[in-house]
Motif scaffolding. Structure first.
Motif: not given
Length: 219
Positions: A39-44, A53-59
């Motif tokens: 997954l591509p993550f963003e560092y917060d 680390l925040i991200g998303h994935m397919a349901r």
């Protein structure tokens, strides 16, 4: 993680890696065994005591719905490259040299939190997109897509957050070699020119022991 003292990075270097990572591997232990997703993550850095680390994935990816036993782990990777001993001046002296692999990586541990919330997911998508579009001549933005289309896309994904509890990072960049060999590695990488070689060369140069000492003198 096996972490000899030569390869231990400072906190600023680790934060830089987390802030500029590409796709990373989210790994969780479930009742059915290990599950992993790239997954591509963003560092917060503002989330929790040590950031997140925040991200998303397919349901449709059921990793998010499988309860995680214990901490989740995200494997973050930086540049990497094969290093031939032919680049070492020491090879011409005694031939007691072997190939190796230079790389940057971090194992990020923390609690996995699922966000099934369109507003949270949209915010994460915008943040991720804006970072990766920033260098383009004509950056794309979420607002360029039709609103109804965006709504449908948001319903098809789920947000994930790893609230960081600890990070183990390793910057293996020839720091255990004498200065002449380090210079040979930099020159060899720059001359070879494979994908990623220039990034590794820059990292070797930046993290060489003499560079660290020079930085301390400057401060």
């Amino acid at each position: 993680m096996y972490l000899p003292k030569h390869f231990v990075p400072d906190e600023d270097a680790v934060r830089e890696l987390l802030a500029h990572q590409g796709a990373s591997d989210l790994i969780t232990m479930t009742s059915e065994g290990l599950v992993a997703t790239a997954l591509p993550f963003e560092y917060d850095p503002e989330s929790g005591e040590q950031g997140a680390l925040i991200g998303h994935m397919a349901r449709g990816n059921d990793q998010w719905s499988r309860p995680a036993h214990g901490e989740a782990m995200v494997i973050v990777r930086g540049p990497e490259a094969y290093v031939t001993p032919s680049w070492y001046p020491a090879k011409q002296e005694h031939h007691r040299v072997v190939p190796t692999w230079n790389y940057i990586t971090a194992h990020v541990y923390g609690q996995l939190v699922v966000h099934d919330d369109p507003a949270w997911i949209e915010s994460q998508i915008r943040r991720l997109t804006d970072r990766h579009e920033a260098g383009n001549a004509e950056p794309w933005s979420v607002d360029q897509a039709p609103a109804k289309f965006v709504e449908r896309q948001l319903r098809a994904i789920v947000g994930v957050e790893v609230v960081i509890s600890r990070v183990e990072a390793k910057f293996k960049l020839s720091q255990n070699q004498p200065q002449g060999n380090i210079e040979g590695v930099v020159a060899g990488l720059e001359a070879r020119g494979r994908a990623g070689d220039s990034a590794v060369a820059a990292a070797v140069r930046a993290h060489a022991p003499h560079a660290a000492r020079a930085g301390r003198r400057e401060h």
